[in-house]
Design a protein around this motif. Structure first.
Motif, mmCIF file in Angstrom:
data_model
loop_
_atom_site.group_PDB
_atom_site.id
_atom_site.type_symbol
_atom_site.label_atom_id
_atom_site.label_comp_id
_atom_site.label_asym_id
_atom_site.label_seq_id
_atom_site.Cartn_x
_atom_site.Cartn_y
_atom_site.Cartn_z
ATOM 1 N N GLN A 280 0.826 -1.205 0.000
ATOM 2 C CA GLN A 280 0.000 0.000 0.000
ATOM 3 C C GLN A 280 0.862 1.258 0.000
ATOM 4 O OE1 GLN A 280 -2.522 0.329 3.464
ATOM 5 N NE2 GLN A 280 -3.386 2.303 2.848
ATOM 6 N N SER A 281 1.915 1.232 0.799
ATOM 7 C CA SER A 281 2.820 2.371 0.857
ATOM 8 C C SER A 281 3.579 2.534 -0.451
ATOM 9 C CB SER A 281 3.802 2.179 2.025
ATOM 10 O OG SER A 281 4.722 3.235 2.092
ATOM 11 N N VAL A 282 4.068 1.435 -1.018
ATOM 12 C CA VAL A 282 4.823 1.486 -2.266
ATOM 13 C C VAL A 282 3.965 2.017 -3.404
ATOM 14 C CG1 VAL A 282 5.997 0.078 -4.008
ATOM 15 C CG2 VAL A 282 6.432 -0.335 -1.575
ATOM 16 N N VAL A 283 2.730 1.533 -3.504
ATOM 17 C CA VAL A 283 1.815 2.010 -4.544
ATOM 18 C C VAL A 283 1.593 3.517 -4.410
ATOM 19 C CG1 VAL A 283 -0.575 1.937 -5.356
ATOM 20 C CG2 VAL A 283 0.665 -0.193 -4.933
ATOM 21 N N ALA A 284 1.371 3.974 -3.183
ATOM 22 C CA ALA A 284 1.135 5.402 -2.966
ATOM 23 C C ALA A 284 2.348 6.233 -3.357
ATOM 24 C CB ALA A 284 0.771 5.657 -1.505
ATOM 25 N N ASP A 285 3.545 5.756 -3.021
ATOM 26 C CA ASP A 285 4.755 6.508 -3.341
ATOM 27 C C ASP A 285 4.976 6.598 -4.846
ATOM 28 O OD1 ASP A 285 5.322 6.911 -0.665
ATOM 29 O OD2 ASP A 285 6.512 5.081 -0.508
ATOM 30 N N LEU A 286 4.818 5.483 -5.543
ATOM 31 C CA LEU A 286 5.015 5.497 -6.992
ATOM 32 C C LEU A 286 3.945 6.334 -7.683
ATOM 33 C CD1 LEU A 286 6.037 1.774 -7.586
ATOM 34 C CD2 LEU A 286 7.517 3.793 -7.625
ATOM 35 N N ARG A 287 2.730 6.296 -7.148
ATOM 36 C CA ARG A 287 1.666 7.128 -7.730
ATOM 37 C C ARG A 287 2.019 8.606 -7.593
ATOM 38 N NH1 ARG A 287 -2.661 5.747 -4.663
ATOM 39 N NH2 ARG A 287 -3.659 4.335 -6.163
ATOM 40 N N VAL A 288 2.454 9.009 -6.415
ATOM 41 C CA VAL A 288 2.797 10.415 -6.194
ATOM 42 C C VAL A 288 3.943 10.843 -7.096
ATOM 43 C CG1 VAL A 288 3.872 11.987 -4.539
ATOM 44 C CG2 VAL A 288 1.903 10.616 -3.854
ATOM 45 N N LEU A 289 5.001 10.050 -7.161
ATOM 46 C CA LEU A 289 6.152 10.431 -7.970
ATOM 47 C C LEU A 289 5.813 10.473 -9.452
ATOM 48 C CD1 LEU A 289 8.887 8.449 -6.033
ATOM 49 C CD2 LEU A 289 8.413 10.899 -5.946
ATOM 50 N N SER A 290 4.878 9.629 -9.871
ATOM 51 C CA SER A 290 4.414 9.691 -11.254
ATOM 52 C C SER A 290 3.585 10.950 -11.492
ATOM 53 C CB SER A 290 3.587 8.442 -11.577
ATOM 54 O OG SER A 290 3.075 8.493 -12.887
ATOM 55 N N LEU A 291 2.718 11.285 -10.555
ATOM 56 C CA LEU A 291 1.895 12.479 -10.687
ATOM 57 C C LEU A 291 2.740 13.745 -10.810
ATOM 58 C CD1 LEU A 291 -0.859 11.730 -8.003
ATOM 59 C CD2 LEU A 291 -1.260 11.977 -10.458
ATOM 60 N N LEU A 292 3.841 13.796 -10.080
ATOM 61 C CA LEU A 292 4.659 15.003 -10.040
ATOM 62 C C LEU A 292 5.662 15.081 -11.178
ATOM 63 C CD1 LEU A 292 5.416 15.193 -6.195
ATOM 64 C CD2 LEU A 292 3.545 16.264 -7.471
ATOM 65 N N SER A 293 5.679 14.090 -12.070
ATOM 66 C CA SER A 293 6.690 14.003 -13.128
ATOM 67 C C SER A 293 6.203 14.588 -14.445
ATOM 68 C CB SER A 293 7.094 12.546 -13.363
ATOM 69 O OG SER A 293 7.692 11.991 -12.210
#
Length: 710
Positions: A280-293
């Protein structure tokens, strides 16, 4: 955000102890995007574009959604709501509970388009049928960032708002039952002490408001209990208006259910294996970093909530420190968890090569969409000023990533020349005593010779020493600040004598920095100082940025098969990390974590003491994990306790922890009462959290930093 909105928020929030007037906050709600636009979906139903730094298009600056029945409107921001992400995608589901009906929305941004699909379920005692209702949308566009000299074109199937280059479209799959425009807040309204509620009722005396603004109010009828509204941001030179309208019509046809929206969004979503720890944490982190890219791979620090710099210096830019640290954390995490991020690593390396300046360094801030210079205050090297107004740690962070990327097999044109020139740049800011010269710090609020900057130099030199073999450094005695490839011919005056191999030179420099670190040891506190001030005094305050010493020493230790870090330094590192983590720890009934540094006064509002930062807390967790691995490599029994401390700190920023919002987002800061503040989500702590989860995935102490460091 337009100035009118900033002034309106100023009127609404002045005097609030936990809000800073004039900002557009994202501490609630969720973002959708990751493939172009970055759209914030507020729980109250409003949409707002934050993607200008990523795409160069402004889009929606304000909106409001509601339910219309028999001409009577219930606005969703006045009703209860629940919100979540659909599976691992960026589809945002929001359920609005009004007295008349339950409206379930699914919002998703796909490229430059955004769709809102809504279904309605009338209340049991409702005196209307679902198809008698309409979804009301108030939308204000600011093409080219303008709220003046904007016009509208209206077609049977869409509305177009335009200024010059940017053209923004609004359409509905079920057409428009009602349509009108209006002017933005007038001068008398702006000067009035009271805020202005928008949208207003129609003003028959202002016929021009129908066309001369980016503001529209439409009713999209429900058909069979469903309706879809879409927006599209375009550039006049790239997409003509018929193609834009056709694009929206095609999306309406293809993506007419929530399930279809999720399938479309999944195509741009990273697939995280079920076996990944703390998924759950990993998915959230990758989602955020993708959103900000951006498409380039460069990232904004966070959504820009303060574009007028009223209470900050802005966040919608790429800092090379933050971005390179994120890239390194992603490289580590990908190695350990098998996330399939090769294209991310390559894009980052390519952009760092392309954005390097002729002096071998990197500028303060750039626009992520193209790497162009962005507004900043630490551009001394562009201005030919002293290095005081330069952040040397940024160049160190980029070098450390590029060296590791090279060691991991990432190959982009110009990489080796970039590393050689960067090494010269780093050398030019290293004083004779082995520590960096006076410059700005990582927090960008003071000048001096910082321990954190020294740590980034040790990390950079050590990474180059480990992964720079075979790369030739610049010729001895030559001026290597012009970014040219120097290969011993007439381009460098015929010089054939070369300095030692880059790796050998970096190894020597790393040893100098390693020895010099003890110059800022403070025995009475058992820690390394925050900095040496410009006038030579030791500032012995505790600073979470100095936790970077842990990973830097772990990298340096790998230069010797038997370990390059001696026993005395290990003892001092343990004392330092424990002192900093214990000394900066702050706990209230609502939160627990680390403050940034002793005496931090930024954005306190009415709070008398320092605020807790997610970056600092995550940094503490990662530093403890890095030090645990270093201790374990030396068969030091203190490794176990240090790893336990890492897990404790990680818990504060993990889902369910007091510093992690229900969205999975990590805001930059928290007030003592648990109120989140500042940029949300902030990319840097998400990357640190991801890497720390990856490093602690096994029950034993991790012993490798990245694959290439083995």
């Amino acid at each position: 955000m337009q100035l009118r909105d900033a002034l309106d928020d100023y009127k609404r929030t002045t005097g609030h102890g936990r809000l800073f007037p004039g900002e557009r906050r994202t501490v609630t709600g969720r973002f959708t995007g990751g493939d172009g636009r970055l759209v914030h979906v507020d729980p109250g139903g409003g949409l707002r574009d934050f993607g200008y730094p990523l795409t160069g298009r402004t889009g929606l600056v304000r909106s409001r959604f509601g339910l219309a029945v028999d001409g009577d409107v219930t606005w969703f921001d006045e009703a209860a709501a629940e919100q979540r992400y659909v599976d691992d995608t960026t589809v945002v589901e929001t359920v609005h509970e009004t007295d008349r009906a339950t409206v379930r929305r699914h919002d998703v941004a796909l490229g430059e388009a955004h769709l809102t699909h809504a279904t309605i379920d009338p209340a049991e005692d409702a005196a209307f049928d679902a198809d008698d209702a309409s979804l009301v949308v108030y939308a204000r566009f600011a093409p080219d960032g303008r709220d003046d000299r904007v016009g509208q074109l209206r077609f049977d199937d869409a509305i177009e708002a335009y200024h010059a280059d940017e053209h923004d479209f609004l359409a509905s799959a079920t057409g428009f039952a009602e349509l009108r425009g209006q002017l933005p807040a007038t001068f008398p309204e702006l000067l009035d002490d009271a805020p202005t509620d928008l949208p207003r009722d129609r003003d028959g005396d202002r016929y021009e408001e129908e066309r001369l603004s980016g503001e529209v109010i439409v009713d999209a009828p429900f058909e069979d209990g469903e309706t879809t509204v879409g927006t599209l941001l375009t550039d006049r030179a790239e997409t003509d208006r018929q193609a834009a309208r056709d694009r929206l019509a095609s999306l309406f046809d293809e993506l007419d259910t929530p399930e279809a929206l999720a399938v479309a969004a999944a195509k741009t979503t990273l697939e995280v294996p079920d076996s990944v720890p703390e998924r759950q944490s990993v998915v959230a982190d990758l989602r955020v970093l993708s959103l900000l890219s951006a498409e380039t791979g460069l990232r904004i620090a966070g959504p820009d909530f303060d574009p007028y710099y009223e209470h900050s210096g802005g966040y919608g830019y790429t800092w090379f420190r933050d971005d390179a640290e994120i890239s390194t954390f992603l490289l580590e995490s990908d190695h350990r968890l098998g996330l399939g991020l090769d294209d991310w690593h390559e894009r980052s390396a390519r952009m760092y090569v392309e954005t390097q300046r002729a002096d071998g360094a990197w500028p303060h801030r750039v626009w992520p969409r193209n790497g162009g210079l962005a507004p900043g205050w630490a551009n001394a090297r562009i201005e030919d000023g002293p290095d005081v107004d330069y952040q040397a740690d940024q160049t160190g962070s980029v070098i450390a990533y590029l060296a590791r990327a090279r060691g991991a097999g990432i190959d982009v044109p110009g990489l080796e020349t970039t590393l050689a020139d960067a090494l010269d740049s780093l050398d030019s800011t290293l004083a004779d005593d082995g520590r960096p010269v006076v410059c700005q710090n990582a927090w960008e609020d003071s000048a001096g010779r910082f321990t954190h900057t020294t740590a980034t130099f040790l990390e950079a030199y050590a990474a180059l020493a480990r992964h720079g073999a075979g790369v030739e450094a610049s010729p001895a005695g030559s001026d290597a600040m012009d970014g040219e490839t120097l290969d011993g011919d007439a381009s460098n005056g015929g010089a054939t004598e070369r300095r030692a191999d880059l790796a050998d030179h970096a190894r020597s420099r790393a040893a100098e920095v390693y020895e010099a670190i003890d110059d800022v040891w403070v025995p009475e506190r058992g820690c390394y100082a925050l900095r040496e001030t410009p006038d030579g005094a030791i500032d012995d305050r505790l600073d979470s940025a100095t936790l970077a010493l842990a990973s830097a020493h772990r990298t340096y230790d790998g230069l010797d098969p038997d370990g390059a870090v001696d026993a005395e330094r290990l003892d001092r590192l343990v004392s330092h990390v424990e002192t900093v983590v214990d000394g900066l720890a702050h706990e209230t009934d609502a939160i627990a974590g680390l403050i940034r540094y002793e005496g931090d006064g930024w954005r306190r509002g009415e709070q008398p003491g320092e605020k807790v930062w997610t970056v600092s807390t995550a940094w503490g967790a990662n530093a403890c994990a890095e030090l645990a691995a270093l201790l374990d490599a030396h068969d030091d029994p203190r490794a176990t306790a240090m790893a336990d401390r890492a897990r404790e700190l990680l818990g504060h920023v993990s889902p369910g922890g007091s510093l992690c919002e229900p969205t999975g987002y990590l805001p930059e800061q928290f007030f003592d009462d648990g109120t989140p503040d500042s940029a949300t989500p902030l990319g840097w702590p998400h990357a640190i959290r991801l890497a720390t989860v990856a490093s602690l995935e096994r029950s034993d102490i991790p012993t490798d930093r990245v694959a290439a460091d083995d």
